[in-house]
Design a protein around this motif. Structure first.
Motif, PDB file in Angstrom:
ATOM      1  N   UNK A   1     -91.257  62.588 -21.439  1.00 49.88           N
ATOM      2  CA  UNK A   1     -90.172  63.517 -21.767  1.00 49.88           C
ATOM      3  C   UNK A   1     -90.197  64.043 -23.202  1.00 49.88           C
ATOM      4  N   UNK A   2     -90.971  63.452 -24.072  1.00 49.38           N
ATOM      5  CA  UNK A   2     -90.972  63.916 -25.462  1.00 49.38           C
ATOM      6  C   UNK A   2     -91.611  65.298 -25.568  1.00 49.38           C
ATOM      7  N   UNK A   3     -91.165  66.107 -26.517  1.00 51.72           N
ATOM      8  CA  UNK A   3     -91.838  67.395 -26.737  1.00 51.72           C
ATOM      9  C   UNK A   3     -93.280  67.139 -27.163  1.00 51.72           C
ATOM     10  N   UNK A   4     -94.198  67.914 -26.622  1.00 54.10           N
ATOM     11  CA  UNK A   4     -95.618  67.659 -26.851  1.00 54.10           C
ATOM     12  C   UNK A   4     -96.209  68.616 -27.883  1.00 54.10           C
ATOM     13  N   UNK A   5     -97.018  68.051 -28.767  1.00 57.29           N
ATOM     14  CA  UNK A   5     -97.854  68.848 -29.663  1.00 57.29           C
ATOM     15  C   UNK A   5     -99.300  68.814 -29.166  1.00 57.29           C
ATOM     16  N   UNK A   6     -99.569  67.931 -28.230  1.00 51.65           N
ATOM     17  CA  UNK A   6    -100.901  67.796 -27.648  1.00 51.65           C
ATOM     18  C   UNK A   6    -101.017  68.677 -26.408  1.00 51.65           C
TER      19      UNK A   6
END
Length: 138
Positions: A8-13
């Motif tokens: 659920x975390x916002x992704x930078x990957x």
């Protein structure tokens, strides 16, 4: 819990980075466990020897930790913040391992918790180098 955070975390990957670095973390941890658990009997999950439940535990932990670590890594910050991030993540991993040991999820034989405390920063650095390698290949 780690999997929920990672999902659920916002992704930078990118999805490719998540996939390749997760596979790398499973191979790295599986190789380490094969030697340190099966060959040298220094630690084990649940029961001695490699069993299906060990594999399930690895799949449940390592990719999620990998995604969280790399996704939150302060890439554009100065080296002091990056070093602090490594220290905090390594401290958290050591505390998690200690807790796992105390709840019989994980058992040490000849392994000492301070070995892990010394190795975690190296492992996290290897994960970071692998991500940089994947990005270079891309």
């Amino acid at each position: 819990m780690f999997n929920l955070i990672a999902f659920f975390m916002p992704k930078t990957l990118t999805k490719l980075e998540i996939y390749t670095t997760s596979l790398f973390s499973l191979i790295l941890s599986g190789t380490a466990d094969l030697f340190l658990d099966a060959k040298f009997n220094l630690y084990h999950y649940f029961h001695e020897g490699i069993q299906l439940i060990d594999y399930i535990a690895m799949i449940g932990i390592y990719p999620a930790i990998n995604i969280i670590f790399l996704n939150l890594y302060p890439q554009k910050k100065n080296y002091k913040i990056k070093i602090f991030y490594f220290i905090i993540r390594s401290l958290f991993a050591t505390i998690y391992e200690y807790t796992a040991k105390e709840t019989s999820f994980f058992s040490h034989h000849g392994w000492k918790i301070w070995y892990s405390a010394l190795i975690y920063p190296i492992l996290f650095f290897i994960l970071l180098l692998n991500l940089k390698f994947v990005r270079k290949l891309k």
